[in-house]
Design an enzyme around this catalytic site. Structure first.
Site, short mmCIF file in Angstrom:
data_model
loop_
_atom_site.label_atom_id
_atom_site.label_comp_id
_atom_site.label_asym_id
_atom_site.label_seq_id
_atom_site.Cartn_x
_atom_site.Cartn_y
_atom_site.Cartn_z
N GLY A 1 0.83 -1.21 0.00
CA GLY A 1 0.00 0.00 0.00
C GLY A 1 0.85 1.25 0.00
O GLY A 1 2.06 1.19 -0.23
N ASN A 2 0.21 2.36 0.24
CA ASN A 2 0.97 3.62 0.32
C ASN A 2 0.34 4.52 1.38
O ASN A 2 -0.70 4.19 1.95
CB ASN A 2 1.03 4.30 -1.05
CG ASN A 2 -0.35 4.65 -1.55
OD1 ASN A 2 -1.02 5.52 -1.00
ND2 ASN A 2 -0.78 3.96 -2.60
N ALA A 3 1.00 5.63 1.63
CA ALA A 3 0.65 6.46 2.79
C ALA A 3 -0.45 7.49 2.52
O ALA A 3 -0.73 8.33 3.37
CB ALA A 3 1.91 7.18 3.29
N SER A 4 -1.10 7.43 1.35
CA SER A 4 -2.11 8.45 1.06
C SER A 4 -3.30 8.33 2.02
O SER A 4 -3.88 7.26 2.17
CB SER A 4 -2.60 8.30 -0.39
OG SER A 4 -3.63 9.23 -0.62
#
Ligand code: CTP
Length: 402
Positions: free
Chosen positions: A207-210
């Site tokens: 995933g990512n930090a958005s």
């Protein structure tokens, strides 16, 4: 510090206005609460007085020597009415002045923000529809109610928008009093927000930090400016913005399908989501166990580029907007990378913001530059994400009007 009048209407959601009051005072504002008589049936004057540190009156007869029915409105930088009931919207639309709040609404020359809450039937009644249209035509901002559980066992459109969302709109109107014109009525806009998750196994993902906050602000502001909004939300843990249809997705492929479908009749598509470029080539069907050899490598395959597909399949007139979070490096500045990406992606606008070192991701504030394929550039200074969203819609409405 701004001077705010918080008008509270007589609905069960009056209790949520206490939370809104806290948020506004904690942000440093001086807030005077003006409840209606029926609001006081739900939440008593001591609550409003204690939380605002000011005396509270609903009628024009208390402390008459101060002429509060004129002074409060004149001195305010912003009037927020939450909850705005059907009755209160009607009295405001017709210029009645039968209590302190409606007097204040007539004397105020500052921005006025109504956050309605009522049963769906009342919101949809032609009388309310006309009253809301009248108030909007005169320049007031009337948010749409949120959808969900209502007072009884029923659900539908009519809930008070979340106090945090109302507070965000209040900040926006204080910073930019001409914000939120009702100029997107009749338009369908699609906004993607959040970050996709690409499954490794049934419980793990890449995933990512958005956080989704910037995309949610873009959607919320579009709805407040009158658009029909489809918000395709990837894993954002945020309350649904009022007035938006929210479609929840997990992976890049799910996001792609939802965005392309919603975009079929869209006037504008804003791709604010952080879409994973790659996904594990094969997600394990069962949870990967610690026993056994650790996987030496996780083979990845490329995800479709949704923005590129939108560009390739666009209908004439659809405006396509990308977002790019960049860091400068040896090959160029944040803006250099943004310009190159705009050209590469072939969309109409690209909003570029710098990330890293506590910037942008997960924060409530942001700065950015809206780059246009026509060479235009709009710089938006560091401020609440709703300010960047409103500036983006200023650019886009100019473009749609052409
Ligand atoms: N985007 C997309 N589909 C992808 C990846 C990105 O639609 N598979 C969109 C994003 O929503 C954003 C824009 O493209 O609006 C730019 O995203 P970004 O990740 O910065 O672009 P990339 O092309 O992946 O460039 P980079 O090599 O810098 O990661």
């Amino acid at each position: 510090m701004a001077s705010i009048v918080l008008g509270v209407g007589g609905g069960i959601a009056a209790y949520k206005a206490a939370d809104l009051l806290r948020k506004l005072t904690e942000a440093g504002h001086d807030v005077r609460v003006v409840p209606t008589a029926s609001a006081l049936e739900f939440v008593g004057a001591p609550t409003w007085a204690a939380l605002s540190h000011h005396p509270v009156a609903a009628d024009v007869w208390s402390a008459a020597e101060d002429v509060p029915h004129v002074r409060l409105g004149r001195e305010a930088d912003l009037v927020v009415v939450a909850p705005a009931t059907a009755d209160l919207l009607a009295r405001a639309a017709h210029g009645l002045a039968d209590d302190l709040l409606t007097n204040t609404l007539l004397t105020a020359r500052c921005p006025v923000l109504f956050a309605p809450a009522m049963h769906t039937e009342m919101w949809e009644h032609p009388a309310t529809v006309d009253n809301v249209a009248t108030l909007r035509r005169r320049g007031s901002v009337v948010l749409d109610p949120a959808s969900g559980r209502l007072t009884g066992t029923d659900t539908g459109k009519g809930r008070l928008p979340e106090p945090a969302e109302i507070a965000a709109f209040a900040e926006l109107l204080l910073l930019a009093p001409a914000a939120l014109p009702f100029d997107l009525a009749g338009r369908h806009v699609v906004v993607s927000a959040g970050g996709t998750r690409e499954a490794l196994d049934p419980v793990r993902f890449l995933g990512n930090a958005s956080s989704g906050k910037q995309g949610y602000a873009v959607a919320a502001v579009a709805a407040a400016r009158g658009a029909r909004v489809t918000l395709v939300s990837a894993n954002a843990e945020l309350p649904d913005p009022a007035g938006c249809d929210v479609i929840r997705v997990g992976s890049a492929l799910e996001l792609r399908d939802a965005v392309l479908k919603a975009a079929e009749d869209a006037d504008v598509v804003v791709m604010a989501a952080a879409v994973a470029d790659f996904r594990p080539a094969a997600a394990a069907a069962h949870k990967i166990k610690k026993s056994g050899e650790p996987p030496a490598a996780v083979p990845l395959e490329e995800n479709p580029d949704v923005l590129a597909e939108l560009v390739a399949t666009r209908r004439p007139g659809t405006v396509l907007v990308g977002f790019a979070a960049e860091t400068g490096d040896d090959n160029g500045t944040v803006l250099d990378h943004g310009r190159a990406k705009l050209a590469r992606k072939g969309c109409d606008f690209l909003v570029v913001n710098a990330v890293g070192k506590g910037l942008a991701f997960g924060q409530s504030h942001n700065a950015g530059v809206v780059l246009g394929a026509d060479g235009s550039e709009r710089v938006v200074d560091y401020g609440p994400k709703s300010v960047l969203a409103d500036a983006l819609w200023d650019t886009l409405t100019e473009r749609i009007a052409r």
